[in-house]
Design an enzyme around this catalytic site. Structure first.
Site, PDB file in Angstrom:
ATOM      1  N   ALA A 172       0.857  -1.179   0.000  1.00  0.00           N
ATOM      2  CA  ALA A 172       0.000   0.000   0.000  1.00  0.00           C
ATOM      3  C   ALA A 172       0.896   1.232   0.000  1.00  0.00           C
ATOM      4  O   ALA A 172       2.071   1.146   0.371  1.00  0.00           O
ATOM      5  CB  ALA A 172      -0.861  -0.012   1.259  1.00  0.00           C
ATOM      6  N   GLU A 189      -0.530  -9.218  -1.401  1.00  0.00           N
ATOM      7  CA  GLU A 189      -1.954  -9.548  -1.237  1.00  0.00           C
ATOM      8  C   GLU A 189      -2.698  -9.469  -2.576  1.00  0.00           C
ATOM      9  O   GLU A 189      -3.593 -10.260  -2.846  1.00  0.00           O
ATOM     10  CB  GLU A 189      -2.591  -8.618  -0.197  1.00  0.00           C
ATOM     11  CG  GLU A 189      -2.068  -8.907   1.216  1.00  0.00           C
ATOM     12  CD  GLU A 189      -2.544  -7.906   2.241  1.00  0.00           C
ATOM     13  OE1 GLU A 189      -2.228  -6.710   2.087  1.00  0.00           O
ATOM     14  OE2 GLU A 189      -3.244  -8.310   3.190  1.00  0.00           O
TER      15      GLU A 189
HETATM   16  C1  3H9 Z   1       0.462  -2.458   3.331  1.00  0.00           C
HETATM   17  O1  3H9 Z   1       0.713  -2.883   2.234  1.00  0.00           O
HETATM   18  C2  3H9 Z   1      -0.881  -2.595   3.974  1.00  0.00           C
HETATM   19  C3  3H9 Z   1      -1.780  -3.583   3.298  1.00  0.00           C
HETATM   20  O2  3H9 Z   1      -1.643  -4.865   3.865  1.00  0.00           O
HETATM   21  C4  3H9 Z   1      -3.243  -3.259   3.486  1.00  0.00           C
HETATM   22  C5  3H9 Z   1      -3.731  -2.016   2.880  1.00  0.00           C
HETATM   23  C6  3H9 Z   1      -5.223  -1.848   3.002  1.00  0.00           C
HETATM   24  N1  3H9 Z   1       4.624   3.510   0.154  1.00  0.00           N
HETATM   25  O3  3H9 Z   1      13.295   1.688   0.630  1.00  0.00           O
HETATM   26  P1  3H9 Z   1      13.754   2.445  -0.557  1.00  0.00           P
HETATM   27  C7  3H9 Z   1       9.445   4.897  -0.976  1.00  0.00           C
HETATM   28  S1  3H9 Z   1       1.629  -1.614   4.235  1.00  0.00           S
HETATM   29  C8  3H9 Z   1       5.118   4.712  -0.119  1.00  0.00           C
HETATM   30  O4  3H9 Z   1      14.816   3.452  -0.368  1.00  0.00           O
HETATM   31  P2  3H9 Z   1      14.859   0.068  -1.736  1.00  0.00           P
HETATM   32  C9  3H9 Z   1      10.508   5.186   0.058  1.00  0.00           C
HETATM   33  O5  3H9 Z   1      10.032   6.046   1.065  1.00  0.00           O
HETATM   34  C10 3H9 Z   1       3.036  -1.551   3.162  1.00  0.00           C
HETATM   35  N2  3H9 Z   1       6.439   4.942  -0.377  1.00  0.00           N
HETATM   36  O6  3H9 Z   1      14.155   1.485  -1.770  1.00  0.00           O
HETATM   37  C11 3H9 Z   1      11.586   5.812  -0.806  1.00  0.00           C
HETATM   38  O7  3H9 Z   1      11.232   7.148  -1.035  1.00  0.00           O
HETATM   39  P3  3H9 Z   1      12.359   8.257  -1.190  1.00  0.00           P
HETATM   40  C12 3H9 Z   1       3.751  -2.846   3.119  1.00  0.00           C
HETATM   41  C13 3H9 Z   1       7.253   3.897  -0.364  1.00  0.00           C
HETATM   42  O8  3H9 Z   1      15.073  -0.311  -3.136  1.00  0.00           O
HETATM   43  C14 3H9 Z   1      11.473   5.058  -2.116  1.00  0.00           C
HETATM   44  O9  3H9 Z   1      10.170   4.481  -2.119  1.00  0.00           O
HETATM   45  N3  3H9 Z   1       4.965  -2.694   2.335  1.00  0.00           N
HETATM   46  C15 3H9 Z   1       6.793   2.616  -0.076  1.00  0.00           C
HETATM   47  O10 3H9 Z   1      15.989   0.074  -0.793  1.00  0.00           O
HETATM   48  C16 3H9 Z   1      12.488   3.973  -2.281  1.00  0.00           C
HETATM   49  O11 3H9 Z   1      12.452   3.128  -1.139  1.00  0.00           O
HETATM   50  C17 3H9 Z   1       6.139  -2.339   2.895  1.00  0.00           C
HETATM   51  O12 3H9 Z   1       6.235  -2.146   4.081  1.00  0.00           O
HETATM   52  C18 3H9 Z   1       5.419   2.432   0.191  1.00  0.00           C
HETATM   53  N4  3H9 Z   1       4.896   1.230   0.454  1.00  0.00           N
HETATM   54  O13 3H9 Z   1      13.790  -0.899  -1.096  1.00  0.00           O
HETATM   55  C19 3H9 Z   1       7.301  -2.199   1.956  1.00  0.00           C
HETATM   56  N5  3H9 Z   1       7.840   1.763  -0.117  1.00  0.00           N
HETATM   57  O14 3H9 Z   1      13.186   7.843  -2.372  1.00  0.00           O
HETATM   58  C20 3H9 Z   1       8.053  -0.948   2.244  1.00  0.00           C
HETATM   59  C21 3H9 Z   1       8.915   2.498  -0.434  1.00  0.00           C
HETATM   60  O15 3H9 Z   1      11.597   9.519  -1.360  1.00  0.00           O
HETATM   61  N6  3H9 Z   1       9.134  -0.729   1.323  1.00  0.00           N
HETATM   62  N7  3H9 Z   1       8.569   3.790  -0.579  1.00  0.00           N
HETATM   63  O16 3H9 Z   1      13.145   8.217   0.092  1.00  0.00           O
HETATM   64  C22 3H9 Z   1      10.317  -1.401   1.385  1.00  0.00           C
HETATM   65  O17 3H9 Z   1      10.528  -2.285   2.185  1.00  0.00           O
HETATM   66  C23 3H9 Z   1      11.399  -0.965   0.432  1.00  0.00           C
HETATM   67  O18 3H9 Z   1      11.079   0.318  -0.019  1.00  0.00           O
HETATM   68  C24 3H9 Z   1      11.605  -1.880  -0.802  1.00  0.00           C
HETATM   69  C25 3H9 Z   1      12.618  -1.198  -1.780  1.00  0.00           C
HETATM   70  C26 3H9 Z   1      12.171  -3.231  -0.343  1.00  0.00           C
HETATM   71  C27 3H9 Z   1      10.328  -2.084  -1.549  1.00  0.00           C
END
Ligand code: 3H9
Length: 701
Positions: free
Chosen positions: A62, A104
């Protein structure tokens, strides 16, 4: 369709492509785009639909920035329902990381294929949440209850091969062209007459669950919760998956998700998620600042710290040369590294042959000439400024031009160390935390003359070795250790005022600290602080100050290593045990100093220990030592085990209200003296203006 979500027919397969950089998060445009595409595909010539993503990853969840804002249609549930109810097969094609809501989405598809390097996971718990779009209901239906609980309560991603074994994905396709592989897989499914396989139709046989399984899970998770509340609710959701039909289970999941998404714990953890990413950005440095290549590293000093740092680099396949003063010290250092790796292997966290590969990357020398070709040197000897200066002068004479010269000092003046070389622009601090191969924090210390590309390179290499980096300017103790002074001081003064060590530590541990400060002192060795204090001339002349710490050291009670300190330790289990002898001694010492002991509330313990942290944090901000309040939170959560569910000391202060913190500090000043309690000017200013640190931070840009 739209720029964000496109749809095309490739032969008889409809291909939906999501293109929403950086991580294809499920923002409103993405949800709407997928919904429209799935709906359109129902009436066209396609016989099956592939859902794939452009860029570096499948949908990573999300859009976290949308949480806490008014919901926008369509909701994710509607998108998932459209996919699952599709009258044509929908196949998710996964690369990168399919996380949270992204995974999901794929679980609502009828089949999932992935490339071998892909990972899937439900990391919501790390944001203080639970999977809110069916993850808690669908994963137990395909992978079993225990596997689902492990996956969702840990939040750790699962590699494609393991995900295949667990039934989370159905097929691994060629890396080179995922789209072509996925289209072929879809065609094969159509040709073989594969059914519309909906996970919701699977029922879990409750008889297969051991009696007491959920209660035990709750208890075990509670032990590690440290103020987090999501784990318990995750158990409830999985229990609902066993006991309730799908629609009721989803409803339960939704209710509990909504409770969590509005909780202060999740707000704090989301704050840390963004703070961690922000901390790696250096103000005033362009994103495209060039970086230097780091292909080989030298570590000066093969002690615990040097060994741990060497492991960090070997773990990411970077060769390391360890420098020691003689062969014996070198062998000792290399043996410690081997022992540490062996423990990892025994725990099943590393294959034995991988261990040998990593050990093969770490070589040793006693000759500085052998490190002439390295790209980065990290000095990790004990804290002696003169010796460090000598070493840096030597490095200056042997290292190739452009090599980055870093010191792992915890306290010393990085500028003075830099001036011992002819290239201060290449010198900086890289402050690791013990054990260096485990602790996530890396304080990158910017000297007055450190070059921009040296800083950018350090941030990049820090991320590569798995660290969370935060920038500090030079001052005694940098961000983390400088703030710690008042915390440790108050923990000991509270003893004089009437607390027992157990009471102080328990109050802080109940708050969520991994270990209370007195137990921490015992672990680190009380003699360490004792020696450090002897060299200081700036401490107030107060017989109460560090009285117990000093006396215990003088009695030979140095902490865990001597079997006793503030506590006694069981010789075999190392379990800490309250010591009536110490408690009686505290009373006697207080009486000698005419300190009237009293009952002290847990709340006062928290205030006395944490408010000095917050106050020093404010000074660090006004002096420009830290770039932003959230960087301080990152330092404390990743380097000092401050509970992530409280968001770090500055976020915590914002929650209490800075006026309340300020007023209390003024009150403590009256009660305990101004040598200890002086509100920082910035704290006063913000308290008077009714502002938070976060607001001040955004104003600073
Ligand atoms: C969810 O899904 C709830 C659902 O079950 C239900 C809903 C109803 N949203 O980490 P990075 C941004 S909860 C918005 O440096 P990497 C991050 O802030 C979510 N922004 O890259 C950064 O911005 P900036 C469950 C996001 O390659 C940029 O993207 N999912 C999100 O080292 C790059 O990120 C998670 O918890 C997001 N979801 O790693 C996954 N994700 O460049 C969270 C990232 O401005 N994300 N950003 O600083 C991660 O674990 C890592 O970002 C990922 C990539 C592994 C994907």
């Amino acid at each position: 369709m739209s720029d964000v979500v496109s749809y095309e027919l490739i032969g008889n397969i409809g291909v939906i492509s999501v293109n929403h950089p950086p991580v294809n998060a499920l923002a409103q445009v993405v949800r709407e785009g997928i919904l429209n595409a799935v709906t359109a595909a129902q009436g066209d010539a396609s016989e099956a639909i592939v859902l794939r993503c452009e860029g570096r990853t499948f949908i990573a969840g999300a859009d976290i920035t949308e949480f806490g804002k008014p919901p926008k249609e369509p909701g994710l549930a509607a998108v998932l329902a459209a996919i699952e109810n599709s009258n044509k097969l929908v196949i998710a094609a996964i690369h990168g990381t399919a996380l949270g809501g992204g995974f999901e989405v794929s679980l609502a598809c009828h089949y999932r294929c992935a490339i071998a390097s892909a990972k899937v996971g439900l990391p919501e718990v790390k944001l203080g949440l639970l999977p809110g779009a069916g993850g808690t209901q669908r994963v137990p239906r395909i992978a079993g209850v225990k596997a689902a609980l492990d996956m969702i309560a840990s939040g750790n991603p699962i590699a494609a091969d393991k995900a295949l074994d667990m039934g989370l994905i159905d097929e691994i396709v060629e890396e080179a062209d995922l789209q072509a592989g996925a289209v072929q897989y879809a065609k094969d499914l159509v040709e073989s007459g594969a059914p519309l396989r909906r996970i919701r139709d699977i029922t879990i046989d409750a008889a297969t669950i051991e009696p007491g399984f959920f209660d035990n899970a709750r208890k075990q998770l509670a032990r590690r919760a440290r103020g987090q509340i999501a784990q318990d609710k995750i158990v409830s959701c999985i229990e609902a998956a066993v006991e309730l039909p799908m629609d009721k289970g989803l409803q339960r999941e939704r209710e509990l998700f909504l409770e969590l998404v509005t909780s202060p714990e999740s707000a704090a953890m989301r704050h840390i998620f963004f703070a961690e990413r922000q901390a790696a950005k250096i103000k005033g440095l362009a994103k495209d600042t060039p970086v230097r290549e780091i292909n080989k590293v030298a570590i000066i000093g093969g002690g615990t710290m040097g060994g741990g740092i060497a492991m960090c680099f070997a773990n990411v396949d970077i060769p390391v040369v360890m420098v020691e003063i003689n062969d014996e010290a070198l062998q000792r250092g290399l043996n410690i590294i081997r022992k540490n790796y062996k423990i990892t292997v025994q725990k099943g966290k590393l294959d034995a042959d991988k261990m040998e590969d990593r050990l093969g990357l770490i070589t040793g020398t006693t000759d500085y000439a052998d490190i002439a070709d390295v790209d980065l040197v990290i000095e990790a000897i004990f804290e002696n400024l003169e010796l460090k200066k000598e070493i840096f002068a030597k490095l200056d004479s042997v290292c190739k031009p452009g090599a980055i010269l870093a010191t792992n000092t915890s306290y010393q003046d990085v500028n003075a160390i830099a001036e011992a070389t002819s290239r201060p622009q290449d010198v900086l601090g890289m402050h690791f935390f013990s054990p260096a191969n485990v602790m996530k924090l890396l304080e990158v210390v910017r000297g007055e003359k450190t070059a921009d590309d040296v800083l950018a390179t350090s941030m990049k290499i820090g991320k590569k070795i798995g660290k969370v980096c935060a920038l500090s300017r030079v001052c005694y103790g940098f961000i983390g250790n400088r703030m710690l002074g008042g915390y440790g001081r108050e923990a000991q003064l509270l003893l004089m005022d009437g607390c027992t060590p157990t009471q102080v530590d328990s109050a802080l541990e109940s708050f969520g600290m991994a270990m209370g400060p007195l137990a921490m002192g015992d672990l680190a060795g009380l003699d360490v602080g004792y020696k450090a204090r002897q060299g200081r001339t700036d401490l107030p002349d107060d017989p109460k100050l560090y009285r117990m710490g000093n006396l215990l050291v003088e009695m030979g009670r140095h902490g865990q290593k001597t079997g006793s300190g503030f506590y006694k330790y069981d010789a075999e289990t190392r379990k800490r045990i309250s010591d009536p002898e110490v408690e009686a001694m505290i009373k006697q010492e207080a009486a000698k100093l005419n300190v009237e002991q009293r009952d002290i509330s847990d709340q006062e313990i928290l205030q006395r220990c944490f408010y000095p942290l917050i106050n020093e944090g404010a000074r660090i901000l006004e002096e420009g030592i830290a770039q932003r309040p959230s960087d301080i939170d990152v330092v404390y959560v990743f380097g000092y085990a401050f509970p992530v569910a409280k968001g770090g000391p500055m976020h915590y202060a914002d929650q209490i209200g800075l006026k309340n913190v300020y007023d209390k500090i003024c009150e403590f000043r009256e009660s305990y003296g101004e040598q200890y309690w002086q509100p920082a000017p910035l704290l006063k200013q913000l308290a008077e203006a009714g502002k938070t640190f976060a607001e001040w931070g955004s104003e600073q840009g």
